[in-house]
Design an enzyme around this catalytic site. Structure first.
Site, mmCIF file in Angstrom:
data_model
loop_
_atom_site.group_PDB
_atom_site.id
_atom_site.type_symbol
_atom_site.label_atom_id
_atom_site.label_comp_id
_atom_site.label_asym_id
_atom_site.label_seq_id
_atom_site.Cartn_x
_atom_site.Cartn_y
_atom_site.Cartn_z
ATOM 1 N N ASN A 180 32.542 18.318 0.493
ATOM 2 C CA ASN A 180 31.313 18.207 1.273
ATOM 3 C C ASN A 180 31.581 18.938 2.588
ATOM 4 O O ASN A 180 32.272 18.410 3.456
ATOM 5 C CB ASN A 180 30.996 16.721 1.502
ATOM 6 C CG ASN A 180 29.840 16.511 2.460
ATOM 7 O OD1 ASN A 180 29.116 17.439 2.790
ATOM 8 N ND2 ASN A 180 29.672 15.264 2.915
ATOM 9 N N TRP A 181 31.040 20.147 2.680
ATOM 10 C CA TRP A 181 31.312 20.946 3.880
ATOM 11 C C TRP A 181 30.549 20.444 5.091
ATOM 12 O O TRP A 181 30.791 20.892 6.214
ATOM 13 C CB TRP A 181 30.927 22.408 3.630
ATOM 14 C CG TRP A 181 31.879 23.171 2.756
ATOM 15 C CD1 TRP A 181 33.065 22.716 2.227
ATOM 16 C CD2 TRP A 181 31.747 24.536 2.314
ATOM 17 N NE1 TRP A 181 33.658 23.707 1.487
ATOM 18 C CE2 TRP A 181 32.877 24.826 1.527
ATOM 19 C CE3 TRP A 181 30.787 25.525 2.512
ATOM 20 C CZ2 TRP A 181 33.057 26.093 0.930
ATOM 21 C CZ3 TRP A 181 30.960 26.770 1.927
ATOM 22 C CH2 TRP A 181 32.096 27.051 1.145
ATOM 23 N N LYS A 182 29.578 19.569 4.884
ATOM 24 C CA LYS A 182 28.725 19.099 5.989
ATOM 25 C C LYS A 182 28.115 20.311 6.715
ATOM 26 O O LYS A 182 27.830 21.311 6.054
ATOM 27 C CB LYS A 182 29.518 18.170 6.922
ATOM 28 C CG LYS A 182 30.202 17.045 6.128
ATOM 29 C CD LYS A 182 30.730 15.924 6.961
ATOM 30 C CE LYS A 182 31.379 14.882 6.034
ATOM 31 N NZ LYS A 182 31.839 13.702 6.746
ATOM 32 N N HIS A 235 24.089 10.223 1.805
ATOM 33 C CA HIS A 235 25.354 10.200 2.552
ATOM 34 C C HIS A 235 25.182 9.298 3.774
ATOM 35 O O HIS A 235 24.103 9.261 4.381
ATOM 36 C CB HIS A 235 25.733 11.619 2.976
ATOM 37 C CG HIS A 235 27.114 11.692 3.533
ATOM 38 N ND1 HIS A 235 27.391 11.335 4.829
ATOM 39 C CD2 HIS A 235 28.297 12.019 2.964
ATOM 40 C CE1 HIS A 235 28.702 11.457 5.034
ATOM 41 N NE2 HIS A 235 29.271 11.877 3.918
ATOM 42 N N GLU A 285 25.993 9.639 6.750
ATOM 43 C CA GLU A 285 25.533 10.333 7.956
ATOM 44 C C GLU A 285 24.015 10.507 7.925
ATOM 45 O O GLU A 285 23.347 10.456 8.955
ATOM 46 C CB GLU A 285 26.261 11.683 8.099
ATOM 47 C CG GLU A 285 27.709 11.464 8.523
ATOM 48 C CD GLU A 285 28.690 12.520 8.062
ATOM 49 O OE1 GLU A 285 28.281 13.610 7.639
ATOM 50 O OE2 GLU A 285 29.910 12.233 8.120
ATOM 51 N N GLU A 288 32.079 5.379 -0.297
ATOM 52 C CA GLU A 288 32.655 5.888 0.940
ATOM 53 C C GLU A 288 32.544 4.829 2.035
ATOM 54 O O GLU A 288 31.486 4.715 2.674
ATOM 55 C CB GLU A 288 31.901 7.145 1.399
ATOM 56 C CG GLU A 288 31.918 8.283 0.394
ATOM 57 C CD GLU A 288 31.691 9.622 1.066
ATOM 58 O OE1 GLU A 288 32.580 10.469 0.960
ATOM 59 O OE2 GLU A 288 30.653 9.807 1.715
ATOM 60 N N GLY A 309 36.001 10.647 8.141
ATOM 61 C CA GLY A 309 36.321 11.500 9.285
ATOM 62 C C GLY A 309 37.203 10.829 10.323
ATOM 63 O O GLY A 309 37.365 11.339 11.426
ATOM 64 N N SER A 311 38.421 10.314 4.302
ATOM 65 C CA SER A 311 39.751 10.799 4.679
ATOM 66 C C SER A 311 40.680 11.048 3.485
ATOM 67 O O SER A 311 41.887 10.797 3.572
ATOM 68 C CB SER A 311 40.395 9.854 5.700
ATOM 69 O OG SER A 311 39.596 9.784 6.877
ATOM 70 N N GLY A 360 35.430 15.471 2.682
ATOM 71 C CA GLY A 360 34.798 16.160 3.797
ATOM 72 C C GLY A 360 35.764 17.119 4.474
ATOM 73 O O GLY A 360 36.010 18.227 3.989
ATOM 74 N N GLY A 361 36.357 16.675 5.578
ATOM 75 C CA GLY A 361 37.221 17.524 6.405
ATOM 76 C C GLY A 361 38.238 18.343 5.622
ATOM 77 O O GLY A 361 38.393 19.551 5.852
HETATM 78 P P1 PGA Z 1 36.026 12.940 5.245
HETATM 79 O O1 PGA Z 1 34.468 12.869 4.829
HETATM 80 O O2 PGA Z 1 36.787 13.354 4.018
HETATM 81 O O3 PGA Z 1 36.074 13.972 6.328
HETATM 82 O O4 PGA Z 1 36.420 11.571 5.699
HETATM 83 C C1 PGA Z 1 34.069 12.368 3.580
HETATM 84 C C2 PGA Z 1 32.566 12.431 3.451
HETATM 85 O O5 PGA Z 1 31.873 12.183 4.450
HETATM 86 O O6 PGA Z 1 32.020 12.726 2.370
#
Ligand code: PGA
Length: 250
Positions: free
Chosen positions: A9-11, A94, A96, A166, A172, A212, A233-234
């Site tokens: 997930n590149w966000k 998600h 966010e 999640e 993050g 993470s 994500g990251g």
């Molecule tokens: P993260 O994000 O791996 O940076 O914790 C995961 C996500 O939000 O899908």
């Protein structure tokens, strides 16, 4: 045996030129995996990624969509639009989006239905906040989300839904849930799906862990009984690091 599905997930990161360079570097690193590999990218990268991933084992997804097919929704993108350019997956709900964009279980449910109407496979995110975990209500929060988000879907649709558990406090932050805690919550989700849609569906549905995930913890997480891969994500922003997560079993 369920397959493993590992999605990045590149966000809100990566310009088209960076996305193209990423795929060029990433493709040879993951071409031999038998795990399913998905990159969920910003709208502005979708077309470039689809073109550059053509003929490879990398699948492309979006990070959100609107539930209507078309209409007066300035700034939104519909499932029909995503399908029209060849997108296969879409992240829905998600945390966010739930937190910053007022996404609710009701809108998540509508979006999942609209995704299926457009032959897109949804990756549906659920997860508790830190306060909820500390208050001992994590299971209740997550099972309620699952119930409301999947309400009214057919068994076949649920089988084709990817659920990403999640925990919000792990996203993050560098704090990963222990593999035992993550696996236990995912078992709880699977159990609930069995109650709602039957054992067959529960045995087939892919449930990922997210929060993470990195190359140093991927193997421990993905080799538990019920975690069927991850939403990353990251650590998905660097091709080499993400390839190590995809190849956790190589
Ligand atoms: P993260 O994000 O791996 O940076 O914790 C995961 C996500 O939000 O899908």
């Amino acid at each position: 045996m369920r397959r493993k599905v590992i999605a990045g997930n590149w966000k809100m990161n990566m310009l088209p030129n960076e996305a193209i360079a990423y795929i060029e570097e990433f493709e040879p690193l993951v071409k031999d995996t038998k795990n399913e590999v998905i990159l969920c990218v910003p709208y502005t990268d979708l077309f470039y990624c689809l073109m550059n991933a053509q003929g490879t084992n990398i699948k492309i997804g979006a990070q959100n969509m609107h539930f209507a097919e078309s209409g007066a929704y300035t700034g939104e993108v519909s499932g029909k639009m995503l399908k029209s350019i060849g997108v296969e997956y879409v992240i829905i709900g998600h945390s966010e989006r739930r937190e910053y964009f007022n996404e609710t279980d009701e809108s998540v449910n509508k979006k999942i239905k609209a995704a299926f109407e457009n032959e897109l496979k949804p990756i549906v995110c659920v997860g508790e906040k830190l306060e909820q975990r500390e208050a001992g209500t994590a299971e209740e929060v997550v099972t309620t989300q699952v119930k409301l988000d999947l309400e009214g879907l057919t068994n076949e649709q649920v089988k084709n839904t990817i659920i990403a558990y999640e925990p919000i406090w792990a996203i993050g932050t560098g704090k990963t849930a222990t593999s035992e805690d993550a696996n236990n919550m995912i078992k709880t989700i699977r159990h609930q799906i069995a109650e709602l849609f039957g054992n067959d569906v529960a045995e087939e549905v892919i449930i990922q862990y997210g929060g993470s995930v990195k190359s140093s913890n991927a193997k421990e997480l993905f080799t538990t009984s019920d975690i069927d891969g991850g939403l990353v994500g990251g650590a998905s922003l660097k091709p080499e690091e993400f390839s190590k997560i995809v190849n956790y079993d190589a």
